[in-house]
Design a protein around this motif. Structure first.
Motif, PDB file in Angstrom:
ATOM      1  N   TYR A 178     -21.565  -3.359  -6.184  1.00 29.85           N
ATOM      2  CA  TYR A 178     -22.311  -2.334  -5.440  1.00 29.85           C
ATOM      3  C   TYR A 178     -21.784  -2.170  -4.018  1.00 29.85           C
ATOM      4  CZ  TYR A 178     -25.633  -2.176  -9.291  1.00 29.85           C
ATOM      5  OH  TYR A 178     -26.203  -2.020 -10.527  1.00 29.85           O
TER       6      TYR A 178
ATOM      7  N   SER B  76     -30.814  -6.010 -10.213  1.00 25.61           N
ATOM      8  CA  SER B  76     -31.635  -5.170  -9.343  1.00 25.61           C
ATOM      9  C   SER B  76     -31.587  -5.669  -7.906  1.00 25.61           C
ATOM     10  CB  SER B  76     -33.083  -5.135  -9.840  1.00 25.61           C
ATOM     11  OG  SER B  76     -33.171  -4.568 -11.126  1.00 25.61           O
TER      12      SER B  76
ATOM     13  N   ILE C 237     -29.848  -3.760  -4.507  1.00 32.36           N
ATOM     14  CA  ILE C 237     -30.501  -3.550  -3.218  1.00 32.36           C
ATOM     15  C   ILE C 237     -29.700  -4.216  -2.097  1.00 32.36           C
ATOM     16  CG2 ILE C 237     -32.573  -3.993  -1.871  1.00 32.36           C
ATOM     17  CD1 ILE C 237     -32.895  -1.893  -4.063  1.00 32.36           C
TER      18      ILE C 237
ATOM     19  N   SER D 188     -30.489   9.669 -14.553  1.00 34.98           N
ATOM     20  CA  SER D 188     -30.211   8.748 -13.450  1.00 34.98           C
ATOM     21  C   SER D 188     -29.293   9.380 -12.417  1.00 34.98           C
ATOM     22  CB  SER D 188     -29.587   7.459 -13.987  1.00 34.98           C
ATOM     23  OG  SER D 188     -30.497   6.763 -14.810  1.00 34.98           O
TER      24      SER D 188
ATOM     25  N   ASN E  34     -30.136  10.179  -8.417  1.00 34.88           N
ATOM     26  CA  ASN E  34     -29.253   9.564  -7.434  1.00 34.88           C
ATOM     27  C   ASN E  34     -28.641  10.605  -6.501  1.00 34.88           C
ATOM     28  OD1 ASN E  34     -28.464   6.469  -7.637  1.00 34.88           O
ATOM     29  ND2 ASN E  34     -28.996   7.150  -9.696  1.00 34.88           N
TER      30      ASN E  34
ATOM     31  N   ILE F 189     -35.334   6.813   1.218  1.00 35.31           N
ATOM     32  CA  ILE F 189     -34.385   6.221   0.273  1.00 35.31           C
ATOM     33  C   ILE F 189     -34.605   4.717   0.180  1.00 35.31           C
ATOM     34  CG2 ILE F 189     -31.943   5.807  -0.197  1.00 35.31           C
ATOM     35  CD1 ILE F 189     -31.305   8.449   1.123  1.00 35.31           C
ATOM     36  N   SER F 190     -34.753   4.064   1.329  1.00 34.61           N
ATOM     37  CA  SER F 190     -34.987   2.613   1.344  1.00 34.61           C
ATOM     38  C   SER F 190     -36.295   2.253   0.651  1.00 34.61           C
ATOM     39  CB  SER F 190     -35.003   2.102   2.786  1.00 34.61           C
ATOM     40  OG  SER F 190     -33.787   2.371   3.435  1.00 34.61           O
TER      41      SER F 190
ATOM     42  N   TRP G 291     -35.828   2.698  -3.299  1.00 39.56           N
ATOM     43  CA  TRP G 291     -35.070   1.672  -4.014  1.00 39.56           C
ATOM     44  C   TRP G 291     -35.726   0.306  -3.923  1.00 39.56           C
ATOM     45  CZ3 TRP G 291     -32.394   3.279  -7.685  1.00 39.56           C
ATOM     46  CH2 TRP G 291     -31.585   4.407  -7.600  1.00 39.56           C
TER      47      TRP G 291
ATOM     48  N   TRP H  86     -38.582   0.481  -6.390  1.00 41.63           N
ATOM     49  CA  TRP H  86     -37.995   0.492  -7.740  1.00 41.63           C
ATOM     50  C   TRP H  86     -37.597  -0.925  -8.156  1.00 41.63           C
ATOM     51  CZ3 TRP H  86     -33.158  -1.048  -9.335  1.00 41.63           C
ATOM     52  CH2 TRP H  86     -32.749  -0.636 -10.605  1.00 41.63           C
ATOM     53  N   ALA H  87     -36.975  -1.669  -7.253  1.00 40.41           N
ATOM     54  CA  ALA H  87     -36.552  -3.034  -7.559  1.00 40.41           C
ATOM     55  C   ALA H  87     -37.749  -3.947  -7.812  1.00 40.41           C
ATOM     56  CB  ALA H  87     -35.696  -3.586  -6.424  1.00 40.41           C
TER      57      ALA H  87
ATOM     58  N   GLY I  29     -39.637   2.227 -11.741  1.00 42.57           N
ATOM     59  CA  GLY I  29     -38.817   1.026 -11.744  1.00 42.57           C
ATOM     60  C   GLY I  29     -39.234   0.049 -12.821  1.00 42.57           C
TER      61      GLY I  29
END
Length: 419
Positions: free
Chosen positions: A19, A139, A143, A229, A233, A252-253, A256, A259-260, A317
């Protein structure tokens, strides 16, 4: 499960590198070439290689030692990154596309080999729990990779980012090499003969087309999930900028991170339920989970206030993690000699859907709103999942028969769950 947590740690470190690599390399390509076309071509080469690698990986993991393939894949990525690191500036741009081929192919090979090996490493009865741990690890790695990439590149530079990427793959390869795990069934480890393996691989293709239409339907849904997806994204930065132009990274932060959390929570729940009941959710649970996941992503982009939107991201998530675990566990019920081909086909389908979705959704967002694009792609997934549920109902599934399958440790088999 004695050594599996160490394997999850090594895989998580490798995923972190992937990532971080994804962000740092994409930014580096643009900075080095000052061309959006070159950056897009780099991503296209990497995705295309991942699609082709799915077919090739299925063949490789059906014939060769999977542990060695995973170690080799990590080492190849490390060597490619170190080569880029020490190469003269004049040759770096050309090497970038070689690196795109190496990383795209090796990451897919490693994923196919690992997923195919889980029932042999931990035992078929523990595969759901093991898949949940892997989902959680990846996951968290996603992140961490996305969150740290900007800091690493901005504060330390591209060379430090490439070195960190390479180190993550070296650590993963070392952990895999040292772990005393078996990645292939005992009968194959003792020597099954290439003719037998080749025959099993050919039978896998016939099985998919003729005797396992539900597996084909699940793989098709995963490909459409790849479309969905890619849409959220691509749309997320645009949607987040519309919410708060001064601080576009905030939503955005939040998205995610939430979601995690959903992924991690569902791993704990499904692990406990599976351990208690000894049963694995099947096709109907997969279809229901995919519907909830897609619906959750659509709600996120519907313009709700922050708190309800974050709750929707949490649900999405959790459903995403649940669907991933159920899907992978379902394919792992296949006999060992057929499993590699199944996961190779699945990887190609998912990467094809994601790559195609990146192109199409990017073009559509020039004209349509993020909600319209995300709802269209995820809505298609919901329609296909609804069709699968109707098919299961028409087959006369009742009670828990359509939701669960009994896992046999000695003889894992692919079943359609017919009444």
């Amino acid at each position: 499960m004695r050594y599996f947590r160490l394997l999850v740690l090594g895989n998580g470190i490798s995923a972190y590198g992937s990532y971080l690599n994804m962000v740092a390399l994409n930014v580096f390509v643009y900075d080095a070439t000052d061309s959006a076309l070159a950056a897009g071509l780099f991503m296209a080469v990497r995705l295309a290689t991942s699609v082709v690698s799915g077919w090739v990986s299925g063949r490789l993991v059906s014939v060769y030692d999977r542990k060695r393939l995973m170690v080799g894949a990590d080492l190849c990525q490390a060597v490619a990154l170190l080569t880029l690191l020490i190469a003269p500036d004049a040759t770096r741009v050309g090497l970038l596309y070689v690196l795109a081929v190496v990383t795209g192919g090796c990451s897919t090979l490693s994923q196919v080999a690992l997923r195919s090996s889980i029932p042999e490493i931990v035992g078929a009865e523990h595969r759901v729990r093991a898949n949940g741990l892997l989902v959680t690890g990846r996951s968290l790695a996603m992140i961490a990779g996305f969150a740290s990439s900007g800091v690493v590149v901005a504060q330390l530079g591209y060379s430090a980012a490439f070195a960190l990427d390479a180190a993550s793959f070296l650590v993963s390869a070392t952990v895999l090499f040292l772990l005393p795990v078996r990645t292939r069934a005992v009968k194959e480890a003792a020597g099954g003969g290439s003719a037998e393996t080749s025959g099993a691989a050919r039978w896998t293709a016939r099985m998919l087309l003729a005797t396992a239409p539900l597996l084909m339907a699940m793989i098709a849904i995963r490909a459409v999930d790849g479309l969905g997806s890619s849409s959220h994204n691509v749309a997320l930065p645009i949607y987040s900028s519309g919410l708060d132009p001064d601080h576009p990274a905030t939503f955005i932060s939040q998205f995610w991170a939430t979601w995690a959390i959903g992924n991690i929570v569902v791993q704990q729940v499904i692990g406990r339920v599976t351990k208690k009941t000894g049963r694995t959710p099947g096709e109907r649970a997969f279809a229901l989970g995919a519907c909830v996941m897609s619906a959750g992503f659509i709600v996120v982009f519907s313009g709700l206030p922050t708190v309800p939107a974050v709750i929707a991201a949490l649900v999405a998530g959790a459903a995403d993690g649940f669907t991933e675990i159920v899907y992978v566990s379902r394919l792992q019920a296949a006999p060992d000699e057929q499993r590699g081909r199944l996961f190779g086909l699945s990887a190609s389908a998912e990467n094809t859907g994601f790559g195609l979705g990146m192109l199409v959704s990017g073009a559509l967002l020039e004209t349509f709103s993020p909600l319209q694009v995300v709802a269209s792609f995820h809505g298609l997934a919901i329609v296909l999942c609804g069709a699968l549920l109707l098919l299961l109902l028409r087959r006369g599934r009742t009670g828990d028969q359509g939701l669960e399958e009994t896992v046999s440790q000695d003889k894992p088999t692919v079943t359609e769950g017919r009444s």
